[in-house]
Design an enzyme around this catalytic site. Sequence first.
Site, PDB file in Angstrom:
ATOM      1  N   TRP A  12      70.525  22.944  46.487  1.00 28.96           N
ATOM      2  CA  TRP A  12      71.338  23.449  45.225  1.00 28.96           C
ATOM      3  C   TRP A  12      70.543  23.573  44.175  1.00 28.96           C
ATOM      4  CZ3 TRP A  12      75.112  26.287  44.002  1.00 28.96           C
ATOM      5  CH2 TRP A  12      75.792  26.114  43.168  1.00 28.96           C
ATOM      6  N   LYS A 189      86.537  15.566  47.700  1.00 24.11           N
ATOM      7  CA  LYS A 189      86.685  16.559  48.688  1.00 24.11           C
ATOM      8  C   LYS A 189      85.784  16.449  49.887  1.00 24.11           C
ATOM      9  CE  LYS A 189      82.955  19.010  47.404  1.00 24.11           C
ATOM     10  NZ  LYS A 189      81.770  19.650  48.146  1.00 24.11           N
ATOM     11  N   ASP A 242      87.524  24.034  45.758  1.00 22.46           N
ATOM     12  CA  ASP A 242      86.251  23.188  46.496  1.00 22.46           C
ATOM     13  C   ASP A 242      86.617  22.542  47.810  1.00 22.46           C
ATOM     14  OD1 ASP A 242      83.709  22.552  46.438  1.00 22.46           O
ATOM     15  OD2 ASP A 242      83.861  21.154  44.508  1.00 22.46           O
ATOM     16  N   ASN A 254      78.820  18.055  54.963  1.00 21.11           N
ATOM     17  CA  ASN A 254      80.160  17.014  55.398  1.00 21.11           C
ATOM     18  C   ASN A 254      80.699  17.531  56.518  1.00 21.11           C
ATOM     19  OD1 ASN A 254      79.813  14.957  52.813  1.00 21.11           O
ATOM     20  ND2 ASN A 254      79.716  16.905  51.921  1.00 21.11           N
TER      21      ASN A 254
END
Length: 337
Positions: A12, A189, A242, A254
Site C-alpha cells: 500500500w 471489514k 470497503d 484477508n
Amino acid sequence: MANIGMIGAGSWGTALTFELTSKGHDVSVWTISQDEVDMINNEHQQRVKLPGVMLPERVHASTDLEKTIEGKDLLVLAVPSPFTRSTARAMAPFVQKDQLIVSVAKGIEENTLYTLTQIIRQEIPQCRTAVLCGPTHAEEVGKGLPTAIVAGAETEEIAKYVQDIFMSGVFRVYTSPDVLGMQIGASLKNVVALAAGIADGLGYGDNTKAALITRGIHEIARLGIAAGGSFETFSGLTGIGDLIVTCASMHSRNRRAGILIGQGKTADEAMKQVQQVVEGVYSAKAARQMSEKYGIETPIIDQVCAVLFEGKNPSEAVQDLMLRDRKVEINSLAWKK
C-alpha cells in the site's frame, strides 16, 4: 507540489508512492528493511510485495527515520496496523509541531480499542492527523485503475488539503469528518472478509457471501454507531464499499487467508502462506472486545474469533450461524396492525 515522507514500503505504501509521484509530488520512503531500501533504490520497484509497479528514479528509500521525516509537508504512515504504535513512538522525536500525519493502515488496537489515529496522537501529541481509507487494493492503484477513497480529518481544512494532495484523474478522493467511524468500518471489514474467505474455502457459493456481506455490515454499523461513528459512514465507501471489495477480491489478503483456513489451515499457517500481515486476525479480538464493551450482538465476529483463537471447526461455525434463534431482519420496521 508537496514534499512527502512515506513511512512504510509495503504494497500500500508503494502504491501510494506511485500515485503521489504520478502527480508530481516528491516522495521519500522509509523502511526498516535494508533489502527493501536496496530494491527500491536500485530496481525502482517493490518487487516482493507489489511487483511490476515501477517508481520514478527520484524516489529514494532509506532506513533513516529522521531524514525521511525532516522538513516534509506531510507524512504518510503506511506500516501494518500491529506496528503503528511502535513506529509512531520511534517517529515522535523527529516530528515537528503541527506536522501532518496521514494514517493509511486499517486496524483497532487490542485491549485499548484505540483507532490508529488515536494511537498516533497518543505517541506523537504534537502532530496533526488525518486518515485515508476506502475500497482500494494496492494492486489496482499501482496500475492506475480508477479508484475512489475518503480523506477524513477533524477539520475541513485538513481533509481538503489531503484531498488536494492525493486526488487525480484516476484517484478520486472524497472528504469526511467522521474519522472514528471511517476507521472502525475499515478495520472490522477485515474480520468479515476472513469469514467470507472461510466460506469460499469450504466451497460455499454466492448466496453465502451475500449473506455474510449484508449481515456483516449490519454488525459493523451497530458496533461503530455504539462507539460514536455515524450511520451514513457505514453505508458509504469506508463501510459497505470497503467490505464488498475485501470480501470479493483475490487481492484481499484477508479473504485469501480465510480461504486457506476454510481449507484446513490454521491461522498461523494461513498468514505464513499469504506472506503479508493479515490485519483482520489482529482486529478480530478487538472487535469482540468492542462488542462486549457496548453490549452489541456480533455473531459473525464471534464465530470468526472461535475459529481463529479457539480451534473451532469452520463448518461448525457456519452451522452455528445458520441455526441461531429466529430473528427479525430489521427491528425498526413495524407490522401493520
